[in-house]
Write an enzyme that holds these catalytic residues in place. Structure first.
Site, PDB file in Angstrom:
ATOM      1  N   SER A 188       0.867  -1.174   0.000  1.00  0.00           N
ATOM      2  CA  SER A 188       0.000   0.000   0.000  1.00  0.00           C
ATOM      3  C   SER A 188       0.899   1.218   0.000  1.00  0.00           C
ATOM      4  CB  SER A 188      -0.943   0.002   1.207  1.00  0.00           C
ATOM      5  OG  SER A 188      -0.246  -0.201   2.421  1.00  0.00           O
TER       6      SER A 188
ATOM      7  N   GLU B 298       1.336   5.594   0.632  1.00  0.00           N
ATOM      8  CA  GLU B 298       0.814   6.808   1.259  1.00  0.00           C
ATOM      9  C   GLU B 298       1.296   8.032   0.493  1.00  0.00           C
ATOM     10  OE1 GLU B 298       0.445   7.048   5.542  1.00  0.00           O
ATOM     11  OE2 GLU B 298       1.630   8.893   5.512  1.00  0.00           O
TER      12      GLU B 298
ATOM     13  N   ASP C 223      -1.385  15.520  15.167  1.00  0.00           N
ATOM     14  CA  ASP C 223      -0.398  16.366  15.840  1.00  0.00           C
ATOM     15  C   ASP C 223      -1.071  17.600  16.417  1.00  0.00           C
ATOM     16  OD1 ASP C 223       1.688  14.658  15.111  1.00  0.00           O
ATOM     17  OD2 ASP C 223       1.906  15.644  13.161  1.00  0.00           O
TER      18      ASP C 223
ATOM     19  N   GLN D 251       4.564   3.328  12.464  1.00  0.00           N
ATOM     20  CA  GLN D 251       5.540   4.374  12.170  1.00  0.00           C
ATOM     21  C   GLN D 251       6.746   3.708  11.506  1.00  0.00           C
ATOM     22  OE1 GLN D 251       6.667   7.209  11.239  1.00  0.00           O
ATOM     23  NE2 GLN D 251       5.807   8.256  13.023  1.00  0.00           N
TER      24      GLN D 251
ATOM     25  N   PHE E 191      12.439  14.185  10.476  1.00  0.00           N
ATOM     26  CA  PHE E 191      11.123  13.564  10.623  1.00  0.00           C
ATOM     27  C   PHE E 191      11.156  12.523  11.743  1.00  0.00           C
ATOM     28  CE2 PHE E 191       7.667  11.003   8.175  1.00  0.00           C
ATOM     29  CZ  PHE E 191       6.710  11.413   9.091  1.00  0.00           C
TER      30      PHE E 191
ATOM     31  N   HIS F 174       3.703  -1.086   3.779  1.00  0.00           N
ATOM     32  CA  HIS F 174       3.085   0.218   3.550  1.00  0.00           C
ATOM     33  C   HIS F 174       4.203   1.232   3.329  1.00  0.00           C
ATOM     34  CE1 HIS F 174      -0.078   3.265   3.805  1.00  0.00           C
ATOM     35  NE2 HIS F 174       0.726   3.977   4.572  1.00  0.00           N
TER      36      HIS F 174
END
Length: 300
Positions: free
Chosen positions: A21, A23, A115, A185, A225, A275
């Site tokens: 998948s 994102e 967030d 994550q 990040f 993912h």
């Protein structure tokens, strides 16, 4: 933009149950929108299980997320998953967005607390009339429609959690509320992910746990990040990218090697769904999927 069937092959050519998948994040400018759709067009023929579209801090990209998701519904057969957060919105506002997705044909939501609206370093404060946390959001979404719901998992714990055990308790609350899948994550040490899966299973959570993979297009950007997300960056990874700040061609090759090592090791250790956080860039992700054995038939 309907994707062609994808052949999934193992190293020896036998059928293998590998799925992926992707994102994406919604575009901010006309130029970035063009880049996004070039990326989507490149990756959709790999027949991903779904593609997700992110939601900015405080719901700042709500309209662009909605436009991107609904366009994917109209122009492809790949199911899109829309990110939805609790931040800076009442229950009524969130429910309205969720209902609009359902009406547009979207059946998959990535439900997140989100967030803090004040950005990095600010404290999260639930909206007084809103869903306080992601477990509440999951329960609310299930009342609106029979959404498939993915939630976040943190192999190294969420930065705000006091311990990994507390973090897994929070995850269990999301699952008990109706979550169908955990997307983690990103991480760089596979043992961290596999130990996390073991602990989650021991906590009685049995839904799929999908590893989040981020290709390192920019080591500096990914490091920043990671610091915000509570993900560790091992020394060996820093050493591999050392001295390549001004050498994009070599950096791309090293990034390909690093990502390939990670996903092939996970595959060999039993992982079958990956993912990818694409950063709206297709080539590196496409190459990794090729190494996993995904093929687009020549007729496509």
């Amino acid at each position: 933009m309907t994707p062609a069937p994808t052949e999934r092959l193992s190293r020896n050519g036998a059928a293998r149950d590998i799925s992926v998948s992707f994102e994406f994040f919604p575009p901010k400018t006309e130029e970035s929108e063009k880049s996004l759709w070039e990326c989507i067009t490149r990756l959709l023929p790999l027949a991903p299980q779904f593609v997700s579209v992110t939601y900015g801090a405080g719901g700042s990209t709500r309209e662009r997320t909605h436009q991107t998701v609904t366009r994917i519904v109209r122009e492809s057969d790949v199911p899109p998953a829309a990110h939805l957060t609790c931040v800076a919105a009442s229950k009524a506002e969130v429910d309205e967005v969720a209902q609009s997705y359902w009406d547009a044909g979207v059946r998959h939501i990535v439900a997140l607390r989100g967030d803090p609206a004040g950005g990095v370093g600010s404290k999260y404060e639930p909206h007084p009339d809103g869903y306080a946390y992601s477990a509440d959001l999951v329960a609310g979404l299930k009342k609106i429609g029979n959404f498939e719901i993915s939630v976040a998992g943190y192999p190294e714990k969420h930065p705000e959690s006091r311990s990994l055990d507390e973090d897994i308790d929070i995850l269990k609350a999301k699952v008990d509320a109706g979550a169908d899948r955990v997307i983690t994550q990103f991480f760089f040490e596979n043992d961290i992910f596999l130990r996390y899966v073991d602990r989650v299973r021991k906590a009685g959570i049995d839904i799929p746990i999908v590893p989040g993979i981020v290709p390192v297009h920019s080591f500096k950007a990914v490091s920043n990040f990671a610091a915000r997300a509570g993900a560790s960056v091992p020394d060996w990874l820093a050493q591999r990218f050392d001295g390549l700040e001004n050498d994009p061609a070599t950096r791309q090759l090293v990034a390909s090697a690093v990502a390939a090592e990670q996903v092939l090791d996970l595959r060999d250790r039993g992982v079958t769904h990956f993912h990818f956080y694409t950063m709206n860039r297709a080539d590196l992700v496409y190459a990794i999927c090729h190494l996993l054995g995904l093929r687009v038939p020549a007729a496509a």
